[in-house]
Design an enzyme around this catalytic site. Structure first.
Site, PDB file in Angstrom:
ATOM      1  N   ASP A   1       0.813  -1.227   0.000  1.00  0.00           N
ATOM      2  CA  ASP A   1       0.000   0.000   0.000  1.00  0.00           C
ATOM      3  C   ASP A   1       0.845   1.274   0.000  1.00  0.00           C
ATOM      4  OD1 ASP A   1      -2.218  -1.695   0.116  1.00  0.00           O
ATOM      5  OD2 ASP A   1      -2.201  -1.687   2.315  1.00  0.00           O
TER       6      ASP A   1
ATOM      7  N   LYS B   1       1.835   1.980  -5.154  1.00  0.00           N
ATOM      8  CA  LYS B   1       2.361   1.369  -6.393  1.00  0.00           C
ATOM      9  C   LYS B   1       1.435   1.644  -7.577  1.00  0.00           C
ATOM     10  CE  LYS B   1       2.356  -2.606  -4.256  1.00  0.00           C
ATOM     11  NZ  LYS B   1       2.100  -2.207  -2.861  1.00  0.00           N
TER      12      LYS B   1
ATOM     13  N   GLN C   1       1.985  -6.185  -3.087  1.00  0.00           N
ATOM     14  CA  GLN C   1       2.451  -6.280  -1.686  1.00  0.00           C
ATOM     15  C   GLN C   1       3.737  -5.442  -1.515  1.00  0.00           C
ATOM     16  OE1 GLN C   1       1.451  -9.685  -3.203  1.00  0.00           O
ATOM     17  NE2 GLN C   1      -0.469  -8.750  -2.683  1.00  0.00           N
TER      18      GLN C   1
HETATM   19  P1  GDP Z   1      -0.728   0.200  -3.530  1.00  0.00           P
HETATM   20  O1  GDP Z   1      -1.309  -1.062  -3.025  1.00  0.00           O
HETATM   21  O2  GDP Z   1       0.746   0.294  -3.291  1.00  0.00           O
HETATM   22  O3  GDP Z   1      -1.065   0.457  -4.976  1.00  0.00           O
HETATM   23  O4  GDP Z   1      -1.384   1.379  -2.691  1.00  0.00           O
HETATM   24  P2  GDP Z   1      -2.950   1.537  -2.323  1.00  0.00           P
HETATM   25  O5  GDP Z   1      -3.659   1.998  -3.531  1.00  0.00           O
HETATM   26  O6  GDP Z   1      -3.450   0.332  -1.631  1.00  0.00           O
HETATM   27  O7  GDP Z   1      -2.883   2.660  -1.219  1.00  0.00           O
HETATM   28  C1  GDP Z   1      -2.316   3.902  -1.480  1.00  0.00           C
HETATM   29  C2  GDP Z   1      -3.391   4.967  -1.198  1.00  0.00           C
HETATM   30  O8  GDP Z   1      -2.793   6.243  -1.141  1.00  0.00           O
HETATM   31  C3  GDP Z   1      -4.435   5.060  -2.295  1.00  0.00           C
HETATM   32  O9  GDP Z   1      -5.647   5.453  -1.728  1.00  0.00           O
HETATM   33  C4  GDP Z   1      -3.882   6.162  -3.206  1.00  0.00           C
HETATM   34  O10 GDP Z   1      -4.914   6.827  -3.930  1.00  0.00           O
HETATM   35  C5  GDP Z   1      -3.277   7.079  -2.192  1.00  0.00           C
HETATM   36  N1  GDP Z   1      -2.089   7.837  -2.653  1.00  0.00           N
HETATM   37  C6  GDP Z   1      -1.098   7.460  -3.492  1.00  0.00           C
HETATM   38  N2  GDP Z   1      -0.134   8.418  -3.566  1.00  0.00           N
HETATM   39  C7  GDP Z   1      -0.537   9.418  -2.739  1.00  0.00           C
HETATM   40  C8  GDP Z   1       0.027  10.667  -2.335  1.00  0.00           C
HETATM   41  O11 GDP Z   1       1.123  11.046  -2.746  1.00  0.00           O
HETATM   42  N3  GDP Z   1      -0.680  11.407  -1.442  1.00  0.00           N
HETATM   43  C9  GDP Z   1      -1.890  11.016  -0.939  1.00  0.00           C
HETATM   44  N4  GDP Z   1      -2.492  11.820  -0.067  1.00  0.00           N
HETATM   45  N5  GDP Z   1      -2.448   9.838  -1.289  1.00  0.00           N
HETATM   46  C10 GDP Z   1      -1.784   9.057  -2.160  1.00  0.00           C
HETATM   47  P1  IMO Z   2      -0.901  -4.264  -2.149  1.00  0.00           P
HETATM   48  O1  IMO Z   2      -0.437  -4.818  -3.470  1.00  0.00           O
HETATM   49  C1  IMO Z   2      -0.945  -4.687   2.174  1.00  0.00           C
HETATM   50  C2  IMO Z   2      -1.007  -8.757   3.787  1.00  0.00           C
HETATM   51  C3  IMO Z   2      -2.247  -9.206   4.536  1.00  0.00           C
HETATM   52  C4  IMO Z   2      -1.621 -10.160   5.539  1.00  0.00           C
HETATM   53  C5  IMO Z   2      -0.508 -10.820   4.747  1.00  0.00           C
HETATM   54  C6  IMO Z   2      -0.882 -12.177   4.171  1.00  0.00           C
HETATM   55  O2  IMO Z   2      -2.189  -3.551  -2.217  1.00  0.00           O
HETATM   56  O3  IMO Z   2       0.194  -3.489  -1.505  1.00  0.00           O
HETATM   57  P2  IMO Z   2      -2.429 -12.916   2.137  1.00  0.00           P
HETATM   58  O4  IMO Z   2      -3.894 -12.704   1.888  1.00  0.00           O
HETATM   59  O5  IMO Z   2      -1.549 -12.357   1.063  1.00  0.00           O
HETATM   60  O6  IMO Z   2      -2.095 -14.343   2.453  1.00  0.00           O
HETATM   61  O7  IMO Z   2      -2.129 -12.102   3.487  1.00  0.00           O
HETATM   62  O8  IMO Z   2      -0.214  -9.925   3.675  1.00  0.00           O
HETATM   63  N1  IMO Z   2      -1.236  -8.246   2.415  1.00  0.00           N
HETATM   64  C7  IMO Z   2      -1.170  -6.945   2.073  1.00  0.00           C
HETATM   65  N2  IMO Z   2      -0.983  -5.845   2.843  1.00  0.00           N
HETATM   66  N3  IMO Z   2      -1.064  -4.555   0.849  1.00  0.00           N
HETATM   67  C8  IMO Z   2      -1.221  -5.653   0.064  1.00  0.00           C
HETATM   68  O9  IMO Z   2      -1.206  -5.587  -1.283  1.00  0.00           O
HETATM   69  C9  IMO Z   2      -1.327  -6.909   0.688  1.00  0.00           C
HETATM   70  N4  IMO Z   2      -1.512  -8.172   0.231  1.00  0.00           N
HETATM   71  C10 IMO Z   2      -1.433  -8.971   1.296  1.00  0.00           C
HETATM   72  O10 IMO Z   2      -2.892  -8.134   5.149  1.00  0.00           O
HETATM   73  O11 IMO Z   2      -1.014  -9.416   6.575  1.00  0.00           O
HETATM   74 MG    MG Z   3      -2.887  -1.679  -1.788  1.00  0.00          MG
END
Ligand code: GDP
Ligand code: IMO
Ligand code: MG
Length: 430
Positions: free
Chosen positions: A13, A16, A225
């Site tokens: 999160d 990416k 991840q």
């Molecule tokens: P990922 O799994 O790595 O793709 O990340 P996620 O999408 O799960 O979580 C990142 C969150 O932060 C999302 O809600 C994005 O829209 C938000 N986001 C990404 N870059 C920025 C930033 O620079 N600032 C803010 N405020 N939010 C961001």
């Molecule tokens: P993105 O791509 C954050 C975490 C789960 C749990 C552990 C194992 O959005 O960054 P699983 O279901 O994979 O066997 O769970 O990994 N987890 C993540 N945490 N972002 C993710 O993906 C995750 N994918 C799995 O919360 O702790």
């Molecule tokens: Mg994510």
């Protein structure tokens, strides 16, 4: 042309999805190479938010090819639902812009049941998985009994494999977990139908990438991840079941390591984690609340609240080393706006000893205490800033200090969720 891998450097999160979407402008093909629909990648373009779990984040640009490599575990039902979701948002998706490796292992209904049953049995010691069946599906892959996407195209083979798998997994579900079992005919019929829907997308991703690269095209590899969730290099056993680091891009899509030019490490300006496991810089005070609130730190897949904490340089140094990060994309800088003082964890202490490098044992990490360095914060808003020199001096100093501590430069700085709220200082494709 250049070929670039994007990976998360923390516990996922990191942003990416946003950076993949941004850099897709310079790529021709975007590939997911590991993980499954445990991922939740969010991107915002012109005010529209897209949350993708399996489909590569490059799909938002209609002239690009997206591919799902052999290293992914794919839930066919979720995949088809996601295609429908994306189509509803106006994205044109067909077998010509979305390709799926025939070698990709499938997540079957019994994998999800096993995931839930195991977590329930572990009670307090649970991993906190996403419940998507990721772990059990990867187990079957290495146990050499996994059912792959391509198997759906050969009815007899599929039926035989399903029968074998069900006799094994139903036994475990019934006798070890006292959980409901699955009916062969019902699973077979569902999957044969799904196979028809999947057929137009199925192909040879390794070959597709080879041909693209030979034609001078650029490939972007989208990690899911993060490094600390890597099955070997993360906080085992509180990890996911795939290799999340950059080396996995080659294995999970069928290309050689000599084709890769640049590795982008996505680095959140602070730290978050979903699920159980050690997290040395975790905060349970008002700063933690500020990060959660300003950063909207709720999971894109499960909606769970993310645990929040200060930036941990030990974590990111570990990621820089294990991924061979060339440059970092620093995200969510804007979330730190308004904090008077910022803390950075530079090392840990344990039993009076200083620890500079990530301990191999999660139990040791659990008992590590962060060593903090303090820096002044800033009161100005950095939301949407696209020029490093226009950032508050304190924000510039914070970024420079992070670069020093982790050993790589910031190639990209992100100051908001939207594609345009970004500055590219060094283009990985250049
Ligand atoms: P990922 O799994 O790595 O793709 O990340 P996620 O999408 O799960 O979580 C990142 C969150 O932060 C999302 O809600 C994005 O829209 C938000 N986001 C990404 N870059 C920025 C930033 O620079 N600032 C803010 N405020 N939010 C961001
Ligand atoms: P993105 O791509 C954050 C975490 C789960 C749990 C552990 C194992 O959005 O960054 P699983 O279901 O994979 O066997 O769970 O990994 N987890 C993540 N945490 N972002 C993710 O993906 C995750 N994918 C799995 O919360 O702790
Ligand atoms: Mg994510």
């Amino acid at each position: 042309m250049a070929n670039v891998i994007i990976v998360g450097t923390q516990w996922g999160d990191e942003g990416k999805g946003k950076i993949v979407d941004l850099l897709t402008e310079y790529a021709d093909v975007v590939v997911r190479f590991q993980g499954g629909n445990n991922a939740g990648h969010t991107l915002v373009v012109d005010g529209t938010t897209y949350i993708l779990h399996l489909i590569p984040s490059g799909i938002v640009r209609p002239d690009k090819i997206c591919a799902i490599g052999n290293g992914v575990v794919l839930d066919p039902q979720s995949f088809m639902e996601e295609i429908e979701y994306a189509k509803k948002l106006g994205l044109p998706i067909s077998g010509s812009n979305l390709r799926l490796s025939s070698l990709t292992n499938m997540i079957m209904p019994y994998h999800k049941a096993l995931d839930h049953a195991r977590e329930a049995r572990k009670g307090k010691a649970k991993i906190g998985t996403t419940g998507r069946g990721i772990g059990p599906a990867y187990e079957d892959r290495v146990a050499r009994r996994g059912i792959r996407v391509g198997d759906l195209l050969n009815r007899e083979l599929f039926e035989n494999k399903l029968r074998d798998n069900l006799s094994y997994h139903n036994f475990m579900l019934e006798n070890y977990y006292s959980a409901p079992t699955f009916n062969f005919e019902s699973v077979r019929d569902d999957f044969l139908k799904l196979g028809e829907a999947l057929a137009p997308y199925i192909g040879d991703v390794s070959l597709l990438l080879d041909e693209a690269m030979k034609a001078g095209k650029s490939v972007l590899y989208e990690g899911a991840q993060g490094t600390m969730l890597d099955v070997d290099h993360g906080t085992y056993p509180f990890v996911t079941s795939s290799s999340t680091i950059a080396g996995s891009a080659c294995i999970g899509s069928g290309v050689g390591p000599t084709t890769i030019d640049y590795v982008v490490g996505i680095v959140k300006a602070y730290t978050t984690r979903v699920g159980s496991g050690p997290f040395p810089t975790e905060l349970s005070d008002s700063v933690g609340e500020h990060l959660a609130k300003q950063g909207h730190e709720f999971g894109a897949t499960t909606g769970r609240a993310r645990r929040c904490g200060w930036f941990d340089a030990v974590v990111v140094r570990h990621a820089v080393r294990t991924n061979g990060v060339s440059g970092m994309a620093l995200t969510k800088l804007d979330v730190l706006d308004g904090l008077e003082t910022l803390k950075i964890c530079t090392a840990y202490t344990r039993n009076g000893k200083t620890i500079e490098n990530m301990p191999a044992d999660a139990a040791i990490l659990e008992s590590c205490v962060p060593v903090y360095e303090e820096m002044p914060g800033w009161t100005e808003s950095t939301v949407g800033a696209t020029d490093f020199t226009q950032l508050p001096k304190a924000a510039q100093n914070y970024i420079r200090r992070l670069e020093e501590l982790v050993g790589v430069k910031a190639a990209i700085i992100s100051t908001g969720p939207d594609r345009v709220q970004t500055e590219i200082l060094e283009n990985p494709f250049a």
